[in-house]
Enzyme design. Structure first.
Site, PDB file in Angstrom:
ATOM      1  N   LYS A   1      -3.435 -44.997  -3.424  1.00  0.00           N
ATOM      2  CA  LYS A   1      -3.624 -43.773  -2.657  1.00  0.00           C
ATOM      3  C   LYS A   1      -3.413 -42.558  -3.568  1.00  0.00           C
ATOM      4  O   LYS A   1      -2.825 -42.696  -4.645  1.00  0.00           O
ATOM      5  CB  LYS A   1      -2.666 -43.733  -1.453  1.00  0.00           C
ATOM      6  CG  LYS A   1      -1.184 -43.798  -1.811  1.00  0.00           C
ATOM      7  CD  LYS A   1      -0.304 -43.935  -0.574  1.00  0.00           C
ATOM      8  CE  LYS A   1       1.160 -43.897  -0.928  1.00  0.00           C
ATOM      9  NZ  LYS A   1       2.045 -44.123   0.225  1.00  0.00           N
ATOM     10  N   HIS A   2      -3.922 -41.354  -3.220  1.00  0.00           N
ATOM     11  CA  HIS A   2      -4.682 -40.960  -2.044  1.00  0.00           C
ATOM     12  C   HIS A   2      -6.045 -40.488  -2.536  1.00  0.00           C
ATOM     13  O   HIS A   2      -6.152 -39.347  -2.979  1.00  0.00           O
ATOM     14  CB  HIS A   2      -4.007 -39.820  -1.301  1.00  0.00           C
ATOM     15  CG  HIS A   2      -2.568 -40.062  -0.936  1.00  0.00           C
ATOM     16  ND1 HIS A   2      -1.515 -39.905  -1.830  1.00  0.00           N
ATOM     17  CD2 HIS A   2      -2.000 -40.439   0.245  1.00  0.00           C
ATOM     18  CE1 HIS A   2      -0.370 -40.162  -1.223  1.00  0.00           C
ATOM     19  NE2 HIS A   2      -0.638 -40.500   0.043  1.00  0.00           N
TER      20      HIS A   2
ATOM     21  N   ASP B   1      -5.929 -42.203   5.646  1.00  0.00           N
ATOM     22  CA  ASP B   1      -4.553 -41.750   5.839  1.00  0.00           C
ATOM     23  C   ASP B   1      -4.360 -41.556   7.350  1.00  0.00           C
ATOM     24  O   ASP B   1      -5.329 -41.618   8.127  1.00  0.00           O
ATOM     25  CB  ASP B   1      -4.303 -40.455   5.057  1.00  0.00           C
ATOM     26  CG  ASP B   1      -2.841 -40.290   4.655  1.00  0.00           C
ATOM     27  OD1 ASP B   1      -1.977 -40.948   5.261  1.00  0.00           O
ATOM     28  OD2 ASP B   1      -2.571 -39.500   3.740  1.00  0.00           O
TER      29      ASP B   1
ATOM     30  N   HIS C   1       0.055 -33.345   5.831  1.00  0.00           N
ATOM     31  CA  HIS C   1       0.763 -33.695   7.067  1.00  0.00           C
ATOM     32  C   HIS C   1       0.751 -32.512   8.040  1.00  0.00           C
ATOM     33  O   HIS C   1       0.839 -32.694   9.256  1.00  0.00           O
ATOM     34  CB  HIS C   1       2.219 -34.089   6.779  1.00  0.00           C
ATOM     35  CG  HIS C   1       2.355 -35.372   6.023  1.00  0.00           C
ATOM     36  ND1 HIS C   1       2.344 -35.432   4.651  1.00  0.00           N
ATOM     37  CD2 HIS C   1       2.494 -36.649   6.458  1.00  0.00           C
ATOM     38  CE1 HIS C   1       2.476 -36.696   4.266  1.00  0.00           C
ATOM     39  NE2 HIS C   1       2.573 -37.451   5.346  1.00  0.00           N
TER      40      HIS C   1
ATOM     41  N   ARG D   1      11.740 -47.049   2.654  1.00  0.00           N
ATOM     42  CA  ARG D   1      12.004 -47.433   4.047  1.00  0.00           C
ATOM     43  C   ARG D   1      13.056 -48.532   4.163  1.00  0.00           C
ATOM     44  O   ARG D   1      13.256 -49.078   5.246  1.00  0.00           O
ATOM     45  CB  ARG D   1      10.708 -47.937   4.709  1.00  0.00           C
ATOM     46  CG  ARG D   1       9.487 -47.050   4.529  1.00  0.00           C
ATOM     47  CD  ARG D   1       9.658 -45.700   5.148  1.00  0.00           C
ATOM     48  NE  ARG D   1       8.402 -44.943   5.159  1.00  0.00           N
ATOM     49  CZ  ARG D   1       8.303 -43.638   4.965  1.00  0.00           C
ATOM     50  NH1 ARG D   1       9.391 -42.931   4.740  1.00  0.00           N
ATOM     51  NH2 ARG D   1       7.139 -43.032   4.999  1.00  0.00           N
TER      52      ARG D   1
ATOM     53  N   ASP E   1       5.291 -47.833   3.808  1.00  0.00           N
ATOM     54  CA  ASP E   1       5.242 -46.997   2.604  1.00  0.00           C
ATOM     55  C   ASP E   1       6.527 -47.238   1.822  1.00  0.00           C
ATOM     56  O   ASP E   1       7.572 -46.672   2.156  1.00  0.00           O
ATOM     57  CB  ASP E   1       5.163 -45.510   2.972  1.00  0.00           C
ATOM     58  CG  ASP E   1       3.836 -45.118   3.582  1.00  0.00           C
ATOM     59  OD1 ASP E   1       2.816 -45.207   2.891  1.00  0.00           O
ATOM     60  OD2 ASP E   1       3.810 -44.718   4.769  1.00  0.00           O
TER      61      ASP E   1
ATOM     62  N   ARG F   1       6.273 -38.296  -6.845  1.00  0.00           N
ATOM     63  CA  ARG F   1       5.639 -39.509  -6.309  1.00  0.00           C
ATOM     64  C   ARG F   1       4.547 -39.989  -7.272  1.00  0.00           C
ATOM     65  O   ARG F   1       4.108 -41.138  -7.195  1.00  0.00           O
ATOM     66  CB  ARG F   1       5.044 -39.245  -4.929  1.00  0.00           C
ATOM     67  CG  ARG F   1       6.069 -38.939  -3.856  1.00  0.00           C
ATOM     68  CD  ARG F   1       5.401 -38.503  -2.562  1.00  0.00           C
ATOM     69  NE  ARG F   1       4.643 -39.573  -1.931  1.00  0.00           N
ATOM     70  CZ  ARG F   1       3.768 -39.387  -0.941  1.00  0.00           C
ATOM     71  NH1 ARG F   1       3.540 -38.166  -0.478  1.00  0.00           N
ATOM     72  NH2 ARG F   1       3.133 -40.409  -0.414  1.00  0.00           N
TER      73      ARG F   1
END
Length: 428
Positions: free
Chosen positions: A242-243, A327, A255, A151, A143, A212
């Protein structure tokens, strides 16, 4: 008198001899007939050959994807449908076993898998090296969105959020953003990026999307998101939008638990679905489906497990035939409400191709064992597995994936290009 008799006999003999000489002998007849038949056969053979040359169908080109698919065993095919997480920052025995035994088709890295640039590149390459025992190259995914979802090690210059870039309303800057994100992850050898985010940020209380997203306008998100997708693609990185069907109007973080969005199909079509339909028209390579319940469409299953949403809408009405990825199936939205084995079967039946499961080797093995058993029991047909694996192999072949691919990119030049691009974004 006697003389007259001899004369008559002579005339009769003469006439008889002339009559015989006018008839061909039987052998001559046979020879002549044979010659005629030979000529006829010769002409017939020539005609037959001409006909055969004219009627032989042109050789059909072989489908390289189908050829590869036919060479895979059932366990190799099921493995291709799993994209799993790993632990730590170096290859451990369990990760190695998961690749060799479950033959997983892809790996995802999270922040806790990333160390230094060199260390992360070495980790990625070690996974590719182990995967050489399998017949299909492996997806190495991450991601890397920019903003708070990044990351990359600290030595790599940062890329701001979609929200900040969205405020410029400049699609060229968004396309460059996609190219820079691609170059960032190529530093360590990744080949898949779970980006761009195509959610429309329509709910200011949304705890998981926020900046985002490129913004609160569907047209802006479409324009900027498609540009970013093209940027990623142009650098040889596989984009995953996504999503789907849209995470922008949720008030719960999937999450942690299962969000519920009480929108009708008409309402979704007027906002959330617009960027995804645009991506499908641009032949997007892969779509990630969210763990959100849309009770007005399917009261019994979240989108990621729903035949109504994946099968009837994404596959059916949108006519999307690319790769569908769930996901993370270990997220609270699923883990708190469904058994993993039930979720795995449901999502494949709904039309998903790749099942993403992070943070647990046991979970990857559970999904592998569940799908193998489901095929053997007839709950899922092998032809259904083949549909998904064909799409996966086609994508890997399209991008010429290879476990020989090394990490690439000049860090110094990349950082300079990021800084220059950021100045352009700030100036807007």
């Amino acid at each position: 008198m006697l003389q007259m008799l001899f004369l008559l006999i002579g005339i009769v003999l003469l006439l008889s001899a002339c009559g015989q000489s006018q008839k061909p002998s039987s052998s001559e007849q046979n020879n002549n007939n044979a010659g005629t038949e030979t000529d006829a056969n010769s002409n017939a053979d020539t005609n037959d050959q001409d006909d055969q040359q004219n009627t032989v169908p042109p050789q059909e080109e072989k489908d390289p994807v189908q050829e590869q698919l036919e060479q895979l065993s059932l366990d190799e095919k099921v493995g291709q449908m799993i994209l799993a997480g790993v632990q730590g920052t170096t290859l451990d025995a369990q990760a190695k076993q998961m690749i060799t035994d479950q033959k997983v088709g892809g790996i995802i890295f999270y922040a806790n898998n990333v160390s230094t640039l060199q260390g992360t590149a070495k980790f990625v390459q070690s996974i590719k090296d182990v995967n050489r025992s399998n017949p299909v190259p492996i997806f190495m995914s991450v991601d890397q969105e920019g903003g708070k979802v990044s990351r990359m090690p600290e030595t790599v210059e940062t890329i701001p959020s979609n929200g900040k870039v969205g405020k410029t309303k400049d699609a060229d800057l968004a396309e460059t953003m996609g190219k820079l994100l691609a170059r960032q992850i190529q530093l360590v050898g990744f080949n898949v990026d779970f980006a761009p985010v195509l959610d429309v940020n329509s709910n200011p209380n949304n705890p998981v999307i926020g900046d985002r997203s490129f913004g609160s306008s569907a047209s802006l998100v479409s324009r900027m998101g498609i540009a970013e997708m093209k940027g990623l693609r142009s650098e040889g990185i596989i984009p995953v939008v996504k999503h789907f069907p849209g995470h922008g109007d949720t008030s719960v973080d999937s999450h942690l638990d299962l969000p519920v969005v009480n929108k009708t199909e008409k309402q979704l079509a007027q906002l959330e679905w617009i960027p995804f339909e645009a991506a499908v028209k641009e032949q997007v390579e892969a779509v990630m489906v969210a763990h959100i319940l849309f009770p007005k469409l399917d009261p019994d299953h979240p989108a990621s497990l729903s035949d109504v949403i994946i099968g009837q809408h994404l596959r059916g009405k949108f006519k999307y035939d690319g790769v569908v990825i769930t996901d993370d199936l270990s997220m609270g939205a699923i883990a708190k409400n469904y058994k993993l084995n039930d979720a795995a079967v449901a999502t494949v039946q709904a039309g998903s191709d790749i099942l993403l499961v992070a943070h647990s080797y046991e979970s990857a093995k559970t999904i592998f064992d569940t799908l193998m058993s489901a095929v053997k029991s007839g709950k899922i047909s092998e032809s259904r597995i083949d549909e998904s694996v064909y799409r996966i192999l086609a994508l890997k072949q399209k991008y010429n994936l290879s476990d020989d691919q090394q990490s690439s990119e000049d860090l110094k030049q990349l950082n300079a290009d990021i800084l220059n691009w950021r100045k352009q974004v700030d100036a807007r």
